[in-house]
Write a protein that holds these residues in place. Structure first.
Motif, PDB file in Angstrom:
ATOM      1  N   GLU A   1       0.820  -1.207   0.000  1.00 33.12           N
ATOM      2  CA  GLU A   1       0.000   0.000   0.000  1.00 33.12           C
ATOM      3  C   GLU A   1       0.857   1.260   0.000  1.00 33.12           C
ATOM      4  OE1 GLU A   1      -3.852   1.842   2.410  1.00 33.12           O
ATOM      5  OE2 GLU A   1      -2.889  -0.021   3.063  1.00 33.12           O
ATOM      6  N   ILE A   2       1.977   1.236   0.701  1.00 31.15           N
ATOM      7  CA  ILE A   2       2.871   2.398   0.719  1.00 31.15           C
ATOM      8  C   ILE A   2       3.405   2.668  -0.682  1.00 31.15           C
ATOM      9  CG2 ILE A   2       5.084   3.266   1.570  1.00 31.15           C
ATOM     10  CD1 ILE A   2       4.550   1.839   4.182  1.00 31.15           C
ATOM     11  N   GLU A   3       3.867   1.624  -1.355  1.00 30.48           N
ATOM     12  CA  GLU A   3       4.419   1.806  -2.700  1.00 30.48           C
ATOM     13  C   GLU A   3       3.351   2.217  -3.701  1.00 30.48           C
ATOM     14  OE1 GLU A   3       8.308  -1.005  -3.166  1.00 30.48           O
ATOM     15  OE2 GLU A   3       6.364  -2.014  -3.272  1.00 30.48           O
ATOM     16  N   ARG A   4       2.148   1.737  -3.518  1.00 25.32           N
ATOM     17  CA  ARG A   4       1.078   2.026  -4.483  1.00 25.32           C
ATOM     18  C   ARG A   4       0.464   3.408  -4.275  1.00 25.32           C
ATOM     19  NH1 ARG A   4      -1.865  -1.614  -3.034  1.00 25.32           N
ATOM     20  NH2 ARG A   4      -3.552  -0.509  -1.982  1.00 25.32           N
ATOM     21  N   ARG A   5       0.383   3.893  -3.042  1.00 22.57           N
ATOM     22  CA  ARG A   5      -0.393   5.101  -2.771  1.00 22.57           C
ATOM     23  C   ARG A   5       0.428   6.268  -2.216  1.00 22.57           C
ATOM     24  NH1 ARG A   5      -4.130   5.060   0.976  1.00 22.57           N
ATOM     25  NH2 ARG A   5      -5.487   6.470  -0.189  1.00 22.57           N
ATOM     26  N   TYR A   6       1.613   6.026  -1.677  1.00 19.53           N
ATOM     27  CA  TYR A   6       2.290   7.105  -0.966  1.00 19.53           C
ATOM     28  C   TYR A   6       3.657   7.462  -1.569  1.00 19.53           C
ATOM     29  CZ  TYR A   6      -1.347   6.472   2.561  1.00 19.53           C
ATOM     30  OH  TYR A   6      -2.554   6.391   3.192  1.00 19.53           O
ATOM     31  N   PHE A   7       4.645   6.588  -1.441  1.00 19.03           N
ATOM     32  CA  PHE A   7       5.988   6.943  -1.892  1.00 19.03           C
ATOM     33  C   PHE A   7       6.804   5.675  -2.102  1.00 19.03           C
ATOM     34  CE2 PHE A   7       5.730   7.079   2.728  1.00 19.03           C
ATOM     35  CZ  PHE A   7       6.766   6.237   3.107  1.00 19.03           C
ATOM     36  N   GLN A   8       7.972   5.857  -2.699  1.00 21.37           N
ATOM     37  CA  GLN A   8       8.877   4.726  -2.923  1.00 21.37           C
ATOM     38  C   GLN A   8       9.600   4.381  -1.627  1.00 21.37           C
ATOM     39  OE1 GLN A   8      11.719   5.458  -5.994  1.00 21.37           O
ATOM     40  NE2 GLN A   8      12.568   3.383  -5.960  1.00 21.37           N
ATOM     41  N   LEU A   9       9.751   3.103  -1.375  1.00 25.24           N
ATOM     42  CA  LEU A   9      10.351   2.659  -0.124  1.00 25.24           C
ATOM     43  C   LEU A   9      11.833   3.046  -0.055  1.00 25.24           C
ATOM     44  CD1 LEU A   9       8.826  -0.924   0.230  1.00 25.24           C
ATOM     45  CD2 LEU A   9       8.173   1.144   1.475  1.00 25.24           C
ATOM     46  N   PRO A  10      12.289   3.466   1.127  1.00 21.99           N
ATOM     47  CA  PRO A  10      13.727   3.776   1.279  1.00 21.99           C
ATOM     48  C   PRO A  10      14.551   2.502   1.395  1.00 21.99           C
ATOM     49  CG  PRO A  10      12.577   4.105   3.350  1.00 21.99           C
ATOM     50  CD  PRO A  10      11.526   3.757   2.332  1.00 21.99           C
ATOM     51  N   GLN A  11      15.820   2.670   1.712  1.00 25.76           N
ATOM     52  CA  GLN A  11      16.727   1.525   1.733  1.00 25.76           C
ATOM     53  C   GLN A  11      16.474   0.607   2.927  1.00 25.76           C
ATOM     54  OE1 GLN A  11      20.856   2.598   1.870  1.00 25.76           O
ATOM     55  NE2 GLN A  11      21.585   0.486   1.680  1.00 25.76           N
ATOM     56  N   HIS A  12      16.149   1.165   4.089  1.00 23.71           N
ATOM     57  CA  HIS A  12      16.005   0.381   5.306  1.00 23.71           C
ATOM     58  C   HIS A  12      14.549   0.350   5.749  1.00 23.71           C
ATOM     59  CE1 HIS A  12      20.257   1.714   5.388  1.00 23.71           C
ATOM     60  NE2 HIS A  12      20.473   0.508   5.887  1.00 23.71           N
ATOM     61  N   ILE A  13      14.080  -0.849   6.107  1.00 22.23           N
ATOM     62  CA  ILE A  13      12.754  -1.053   6.683  1.00 22.23           C
ATOM     63  C   ILE A  13      12.976  -1.496   8.122  1.00 22.23           C
ATOM     64  CG2 ILE A  13      10.548  -2.219   6.488  1.00 22.23           C
ATOM     65  CD1 ILE A  13      11.240  -0.516   4.072  1.00 22.23           C
ATOM     66  N   VAL A  14      12.568  -0.660   9.081  1.00 28.67           N
ATOM     67  CA  VAL A  14      12.843  -0.905  10.499  1.00 28.67           C
ATOM     68  C   VAL A  14      11.537  -1.226  11.205  1.00 28.67           C
ATOM     69  CG1 VAL A  14      13.969  -0.030  12.572  1.00 28.67           C
ATOM     70  CG2 VAL A  14      14.708   0.775  10.328  1.00 28.67           C
ATOM     71  N   ALA A  15      11.525  -2.332  11.953  1.00 25.55           N
ATOM     72  CA  ALA A  15      10.343  -2.737  12.723  1.00 25.55           C
ATOM     73  C   ALA A  15      10.798  -3.591  13.897  1.00 25.55           C
ATOM     74  CB  ALA A  15       9.346  -3.488  11.848  1.00 25.55           C
ATOM     75  N   ASP A  16       9.868  -3.894  14.803  1.00 28.97           N
ATOM     76  CA  ASP A  16      10.221  -4.689  15.970  1.00 28.97           C
ATOM     77  C   ASP A  16      10.119  -6.178  15.653  1.00 28.97           C
ATOM     78  OD1 ASP A  16       7.540  -5.183  15.862  1.00 28.97           O
ATOM     79  OD2 ASP A  16       7.032  -4.055  17.666  1.00 28.97           O
ATOM     80  N   ALA A  17      10.346  -7.005  16.694  1.00 30.20           N
ATOM     81  CA  ALA A  17      10.409  -8.451  16.491  1.00 30.20           C
ATOM     82  C   ALA A  17       9.064  -9.052  16.113  1.00 30.20           C
ATOM     83  CB  ALA A  17      10.929  -9.129  17.762  1.00 30.20           C
ATOM     84  N   GLY A  18       7.984  -8.326  16.310  1.00 35.58           N
ATOM     85  CA  GLY A  18       6.679  -8.854  15.933  1.00 35.58           C
ATOM     86  C   GLY A  18       6.501  -9.026  14.439  1.00 35.58           C
ATOM     87  N   TYR A  19       7.384  -8.422  13.641  1.00 33.10           N
ATOM     88  CA  TYR A  19       7.304  -8.517  12.177  1.00 33.10           C
ATOM     89  C   TYR A  19       8.323  -9.490  11.606  1.00 33.10           C
ATOM     90  CZ  TYR A  19       4.569  -4.229  12.611  1.00 33.10           C
ATOM     91  OH  TYR A  19       3.619  -3.296  12.952  1.00 33.10           O
ATOM     92  N   GLY A  20       9.149 -10.086  12.457  1.00 34.55           N
ATOM     93  CA  GLY A  20      10.187 -10.984  11.962  1.00 34.55           C
ATOM     94  C   GLY A  20       9.647 -12.352  11.616  1.00 34.55           C
ATOM     95  N   SER A  21       9.608 -12.675  10.330  1.00 34.52           N
ATOM     96  CA  SER A  21       9.165 -13.987   9.885  1.00 34.52           C
ATOM     97  C   SER A  21       9.823 -14.285   8.538  1.00 34.52           C
ATOM     98  CB  SER A  21       7.635 -14.050   9.750  1.00 34.52           C
ATOM     99  OG  SER A  21       7.186 -13.196   8.727  1.00 34.52           O
ATOM    100  N   GLU A  22       9.795 -15.546   8.161  1.00 34.43           N
ATOM    101  CA  GLU A  22      10.438 -15.971   6.919  1.00 34.43           C
ATOM    102  C   GLU A  22       9.833 -15.321   5.679  1.00 34.43           C
ATOM    103  OE1 GLU A  22      11.469 -20.136   4.499  1.00 34.43           O
ATOM    104  OE2 GLU A  22      10.613 -20.184   6.528  1.00 34.43           O
ATOM    105  N   PRO A  23       8.505 -15.281   5.513  1.00 34.95           N
ATOM    106  CA  PRO A  23       7.958 -14.610   4.319  1.00 34.95           C
ATOM    107  C   PRO A  23       8.231 -13.112   4.300  1.00 34.95           C
ATOM    108  CG  PRO A  23       6.201 -15.327   5.798  1.00 34.95           C
ATOM    109  CD  PRO A  23       7.448 -15.951   6.281  1.00 34.95           C
ATOM    110  N   ASN A  24       8.273 -12.456   5.481  1.00 33.09           N
ATOM    111  CA  ASN A  24       8.543 -11.017   5.517  1.00 33.09           C
ATOM    112  C   ASN A  24       9.975 -10.720   5.095  1.00 33.09           C
ATOM    113  OD1 ASN A  24       5.956 -10.566   6.360  1.00 33.09           O
ATOM    114  ND2 ASN A  24       6.477 -10.226   8.506  1.00 33.09           N
ATOM    115  N   TYR A  25      10.923 -11.499   5.597  1.00 28.28           N
ATOM    116  CA  TYR A  25      12.324 -11.290   5.210  1.00 28.28           C
ATOM    117  C   TYR A  25      12.518 -11.528   3.712  1.00 28.28           C
ATOM    118  CZ  TYR A  25      13.629 -11.273  10.169  1.00 28.28           C
ATOM    119  OH  TYR A  25      13.757 -10.957  11.504  1.00 28.28           O
ATOM    120  N   GLU A  26      11.893 -12.581   3.226  1.00 26.93           N
ATOM    121  CA  GLU A  26      12.053 -12.911   1.804  1.00 26.93           C
ATOM    122  C   GLU A  26      11.440 -11.823   0.920  1.00 26.93           C
ATOM    123  OE1 GLU A  26      10.876 -16.527  -1.289  1.00 26.93           O
ATOM    124  OE2 GLU A  26      10.948 -16.886   0.882  1.00 26.93           O
ATOM    125  N   ASP A  27      10.301 -11.280   1.336  1.00 29.44           N
ATOM    126  CA  ASP A  27       9.643 -10.243   0.539  1.00 29.44           C
ATOM    127  C   ASP A  27      10.462  -8.953   0.535  1.00 29.44           C
ATOM    128  OD1 ASP A  27       7.000  -9.190  -0.756  1.00 29.44           O
ATOM    129  OD2 ASP A  27       7.485  -7.744   0.804  1.00 29.44           O
TER     130      ASP A  27
END
Length: 608
Positions: free
Chosen positions: A322-348
């Motif tokens: 949704e960010i890429e489609r409606r707001y802006f281009q993603l920067p180099q670093h995506i920072v989040a807490d451990a609740g977002y750490g998973s295999e499909p998220n890292y791969e994506d």
């Protein structure tokens, strides 16, 4: 000695903009909304009917109301009558609360809010308030405006539907055995569909109608009594089948509402029951709410999204889309807490978006502890022989490779595991601490090589100085936004129902938080050239205002002052009753050149 206070003195009510402070938040709201392209307001234009309020004005009023913690349409309507900044933004108009509420939840308003966030980010980039090297993502749960006792659980519906299917199949078999109805071609052998249940009900209705006709034609009381007794069973079955049809239709609607969720609220079907942090009943009760995801930088919200699932893990990928489609281009670093750490998220993030995830996995902190690293029963601490592809357990037994297994989750993501099994666990003194397998069975371990490689990458990335600094900055960047939203602004519960309407409301609230923080920073910094020119204009108007107050007005005169705003082509009148005769004074104030001058001065004595 008192300051001058005279209610009978003539005071010219000039533009209320003069009374606003230099760095008032109304100026920031005005500048933001005016930066939105005119094409964005074109869908609101209608060629027929009564002329509508301009969407720019409505957007300004709602944003200003939310910055003052006014989330009700009636409260915003009241502010347009007694708030100077609201009067200036409305330019004398006073829309009703119904008009305000309709505009707030209008589907086209979502595009205007998106434009607000895009233009606001452009302003931040222009003023070097954000570095654009990373975004910080986090989520929080906000309670929906739904009754907490109107829950519908997916497991309960599945249980009731299974019971209905069992009873309907049993009744159908009995009707076939008793030859009451003929056989029906079933689409699915395991259960009867709604169409097939309707066919059964029609057959039973024909049987009941036949009994009724025979009862009416019979002249013998004993025979009629016997027929009524025989009609009782198929009539009850007919009523039962009709009830099942109604229930099955309801269950199908419930499953359509559920989607991939496990619950929903009857008063707000888009809301899901979640465990909130602010548990005022202190009993862990689930409440209907929405999962809010935001992306921030510099403590400013740059993008947001509303999701129905309570966990953050499965919201990262759709939120980045949704960010890429409606707001802006993603920067180099995506920072989040451990609740977002998973295999499909890292791969994506790594493979599809070519970004660097600064996201620890769930047990990252735990693995850093000395106790975890010295635990001999952790498979990550076992010795591994690459040549033989075997692990060595604490009892010095070989755990050899057996086979590969592939598992697929509900989202369709496939994981490949390598299964290892110990050669012999018989007589092992560490069996109770090492495994929960039954006696006679050896311990098995599953190794996901892709997941292990991703965890190694994350550990290496977080050990770097820059990534470590960005991750430490996450706490002071994204968390204060939630604090300002809930504690300072007081937005802890939605006032509208439906996900589309909720998205609009939270957009207004988050932009209000941005504007409050932006105004505070602008106030602490030096004044801009835009506001300096406005102050110069205000000073000239103030001198004119002081001069007019020094005009001597006899008590026997009636003064009428007319000010013509050339820029807006609007004439306003103010009356000050002083006496019977009157003096007519005309002042023309030109706002195009930001100056004040007299074009005509006439005194007319009028007799009453």
């Amino acid at each position: 000695m008192f300051k001058d206070y005279n209610m009978n003195q003539l005071v010219l009510p000039l533009d209320v903009e003069i009374k606003l402070q230099e760095h008032d938040i109304a100026f920031s709201i005005h500048q933001l909304v005016e930066s939105i392209p005119t094409e964005a307001f074109a869908p609101f234009l209608q060629q027929t009917g009564c002329p509508a309020y301009h969407p720019r004005m409505m957007l300004k009023l709602i944003l200003c109301g939310y910055t003052q913690s006014a989330f009700s349409g009636r409260r915003i309507e009241d502010l347009t009558k007694d708030s100077l900044r609201m009067m200036w933004l409305a330019q004398g108009y006073q829309p009703s609360y119904r008009t305000i509420n309709r505009f707030r939840v209008h589907p086209l308003t979502k595009e205007l809010l998106r434009q607000c966030f895009v233009q606001f980010r452009c302003q931040l980039v222009k003023e070097d308030l954000i570095a654009q090297e990373a975004i910080f993502i986090d989520g929080t749960k906000i309670e929906a405006t739904a009754n907490k006792f109107t829950f519908v659980w997916k497991r309960s519906i599945e249980k009731y539907e299974a019971s209905l299917v069992e009873k309907s199949n049993q009744l159908y078999e009995e009707l076939l055995q008793q030859q009451i109805i003929p056989a029906i071609e079933q689409e699915v052998e395991t259960q009867l569909s709604i169409t097939e249940l309707k066919q059964v009900a029609e057959k039973l209705e024909e049987v009941v109608a036949d009994y009724t006709e025979r009862i009416e034609q019979s002249e013998k009381a004993q025979e009629r009594k016997q027929l009524r007794s025989e009609r009782k069973t198929p009539k009850q079955q007919w009523k039962q089948v009709n009830e099942w049809i109604t229930r099955k239709q309801k269950y199908e609607r419930d499953f359509a509402i559920f989607g991939k969720r496990n619950s929903y609220a009857k008063t707000d079907p888009d809301a899901t029951f979640m465990r909130m942090k602010d548990d005022y009943m202190q009993n862990g009760q689930l409440k209907a709410g929405y999962n809010l995801q935001i992306a921030t930088e510099g403590q400013y919200t740059l993008a947001y999204g509303i999701y129905a699932n309570p966990t953050d893990t499965k919201t990262l990928i759709p939120f980045l889309d949704e960010i890429e489609r409606r707001y802006f281009q993603l920067p180099q670093h995506i920072v989040a807490d451990a609740g977002y750490g998973s295999e499909p998220n890292y791969e994506d993030v790594r493979n599809n978006r070519k970004c660097e995830p600064v996201i620890p996995y769930t047990h990252y902190r735990k693995e850093q502890s000395k106790k975890y690293q010295q635990d001999p029963f952790r498979t990550s601490n076992w010795m591994y022989d690459e040549e033989l592809d075997t692990y060595i357990c604490p009892y010095q037994q070989k755990v050899t490779f057996r086979y590969e297994s592939t598992q697929e989750d509900k989202e369709g993501f496939q994981r490949t595991f390598r299964i290892y099994e110990c050669e012999d666990c018989t007589g092992c003194p560490f069996r109770e601490k090492c495994t929960k397998a039954q006696e006679g069975k050896s311990r098995k371990i599953k190794v996901n090589e892709n997941w292990e490689q991703q965890k190694a990458y994350v550990r290496t990335k977080l050990s770097e100085a820059k990534a470590g600094t960005l991750y430490r900055q996450r706490k002071v960047d994204v968390e204060p936004v939630f604090g300002c939203l809930k504690a300072n602004l007081g937005f802890t519960r939605f006032s509208v129902r439906g996900q589309s309407k909720v998205e609009n409301e939270i957009g207004f609230a988050l932009m209000a938080v941005n504007l409050r923080k932006y105004r505070w920073k602008r106030k602490s910094s030096s004044s801009s050239s835009f506001h300096t020119s406005k102050n110069r204009n205000h000073l000239m108007r103030f001198r004119f205002f002081v001069w007019t107050r020094t005009i001597y007005v006899p008590a026997s005169l009636y003064v009428v002052v007319r000010i013509n705003h050339i820029a807006t082509l609007r004439t306003e009148f103010w009356y000050c009753p002083i006496g019977l005769p009157a003096t007519f004074i005309t002042f023309n104030i030109c706002r195009l050149c930001c100056a004040t001058f007299f074009t005509k001065l006439t005194f007319i004595l009028c007799a009453t």
